[in-house]
Motif scaffolding. Structure first.
Motif, short mmCIF file in Angstrom:
data_model
loop_
_atom_site.label_atom_id
_atom_site.label_comp_id
_atom_site.label_asym_id
_atom_site.label_seq_id
_atom_site.Cartn_x
_atom_site.Cartn_y
_atom_site.Cartn_z
N GLY A 81 0.79 -1.21 0.00
CA GLY A 81 0.00 0.00 0.00
C GLY A 81 0.83 1.27 0.00
N ALA A 82 2.03 1.21 0.55
CA ALA A 82 2.91 2.37 0.62
C ALA A 82 3.72 2.57 -0.66
N GLU A 83 3.73 1.58 -1.53
CA GLU A 83 4.54 1.67 -2.75
C GLU A 83 3.86 2.56 -3.78
N TYR A 84 4.66 3.06 -4.71
CA TYR A 84 4.10 3.84 -5.81
C TYR A 84 3.12 2.98 -6.60
N ASP A 85 2.07 3.61 -7.12
CA ASP A 85 1.15 2.93 -8.02
C ASP A 85 1.98 2.41 -9.20
N PRO A 86 1.75 1.17 -9.63
CA PRO A 86 2.56 0.62 -10.73
C PRO A 86 2.39 1.36 -12.06
N LEU A 87 1.35 2.16 -12.20
CA LEU A 87 1.16 2.95 -13.42
C LEU A 87 2.02 4.22 -13.43
N LEU A 88 2.64 4.53 -12.27
CA LEU A 88 3.51 5.71 -12.19
C LEU A 88 4.93 5.31 -12.55
N GLU A 89 5.45 5.90 -13.60
CA GLU A 89 6.83 5.66 -14.03
C GLU A 89 7.74 6.59 -13.23
N THR A 90 8.65 6.03 -12.45
CA THR A 90 9.46 6.84 -11.53
C THR A 90 10.93 6.94 -11.94
N SER A 91 11.29 6.49 -13.13
CA SER A 91 12.71 6.50 -13.50
C SER A 91 13.28 7.91 -13.60
N ALA A 92 12.45 8.93 -13.86
CA ALA A 92 12.95 10.30 -13.97
C ALA A 92 13.00 11.02 -12.62
N VAL A 93 12.48 10.40 -11.58
CA VAL A 93 12.45 11.03 -10.25
C VAL A 93 13.87 11.19 -9.73
N THR A 94 14.21 12.40 -9.31
CA THR A 94 15.56 12.66 -8.79
C THR A 94 15.64 12.52 -7.28
N HIS A 95 14.50 12.72 -6.59
CA HIS A 95 14.47 12.64 -5.14
C HIS A 95 13.18 11.96 -4.69
N HIS A 96 13.32 10.96 -3.83
CA HIS A 96 12.17 10.26 -3.25
C HIS A 96 12.04 10.71 -1.79
N VAL A 97 10.83 11.09 -1.41
CA VAL A 97 10.58 11.61 -0.06
C VAL A 97 9.62 10.69 0.66
N ARG A 98 9.93 10.41 1.93
CA ARG A 98 9.02 9.66 2.80
C ARG A 98 8.57 10.60 3.91
N LYS A 99 7.26 10.54 4.21
CA LYS A 99 6.71 11.43 5.23
C LYS A 99 5.72 10.69 6.12
N GLY A 100 5.53 11.23 7.32
CA GLY A 100 4.54 10.66 8.23
C GLY A 100 5.03 9.51 9.07
N GLN A 101 6.32 9.43 9.30
CA GLN A 101 6.86 8.34 10.12
C GLN A 101 6.67 8.67 11.59
N GLY A 102 5.62 8.08 12.16
CA GLY A 102 5.33 8.28 13.58
C GLY A 102 4.53 9.52 13.89
N VAL A 103 4.26 10.35 12.89
CA VAL A 103 3.52 11.60 13.09
C VAL A 103 2.58 11.82 11.90
N PRO A 104 1.52 12.60 12.09
CA PRO A 104 0.71 12.99 10.94
C PRO A 104 1.56 13.89 10.03
#
Length: 193
Positions: free
Chosen positions: A83-106
């Motif tokens: 559920g936390a992974e990118y939707d498989p229809l989203l092509e992410t090869s051009a993404v330069t930075h991946h951000v994770r948010k909400g770890q332990g907090v809203p």
């Protein structure tokens, strides 16, 4: 000076079949991929965010057994799950930075998260000399709204690509877009970008 594309939370739990599915989420994933195939080179920075909540606890009150769908939500986008992974229809090869948010907090805005190198989005934009930001993703009335307001506060010019977003509710999404326009964001379709 460069431009950035911010792709907000195009994840399995926010697209059709997910824990907090948004109607049109898969269509957004596909349309963003099509847009990237033609326009990735227009951006010096491409940031994609994901909710990445802790498996244990309520993530600072974000998860609830009886959610109000305003401040509390059902369990979603738990770190390391499909559920936390990118939707498989989203092509992410051009993404330069991946951000994770909400770890332990809203956390709603991608500006509240960090990259894999522990950088904030604000720091990435500043270091890259970004003055213009285009924003796409899910959900218009929650995380897209919060990200766009933080981008405006960061001092960059903000455009919301309105055909590359999907919201939870029609009225709440319209209100969010009106708020963003009032805050100084430009509302355009991707063909105008």
């Amino acid at each position: 000076m460069s431009r950035a594309l911010l792709i907000v939370d195009v994840q399995n739990d926010f697209t059709e079949g997910g824990a907090l599915a948004v109607a049109g989420g898969d269509a957004v994933a596909s349309a963003v991929s099509t847009y990237l195939s033609a326009h990735a080179g227009d951006y010096g920075v491409i940031v994609a965010s994901r909710d990445w909540h802790d498996a244990e606890g309520d993530n600072g009150g974000h998860f609830a057994d009886t959610p109000d769908f305003v401040d509390t939500w059902p369990v979603h986008c738990v770190a390391g799950t499909d559920g936390a992974e990118y939707d498989p229809l989203l092509e992410t090869s051009a993404v330069t930075h991946h951000v994770r948010k909400g770890q332990g907090v809203p956390a709603y805005s991608m500006f509240e998260g960090v990259t894999d190198a522990d950088e904030t989005v604000g720091a990435v934009l500043t270091a890259s000399g970004v003055l213009d930001v285009d924003i796409v993703g899910i959900a218009t009335d929650h995380c897209v709204r919060a990200t766009a307001l933080d981008a405006v506060a960061h001092g960059v010019r903000v455009r919301i690509l309105t055909d590359l977003i999907a919201g939870v509710g029609v009225a709440s999404s319209e209100a969010a877009l009106a708020e963003l326009a009032h805050a100084g964001a430009e509302l355009i379709e991707s063909a105008q970008a």
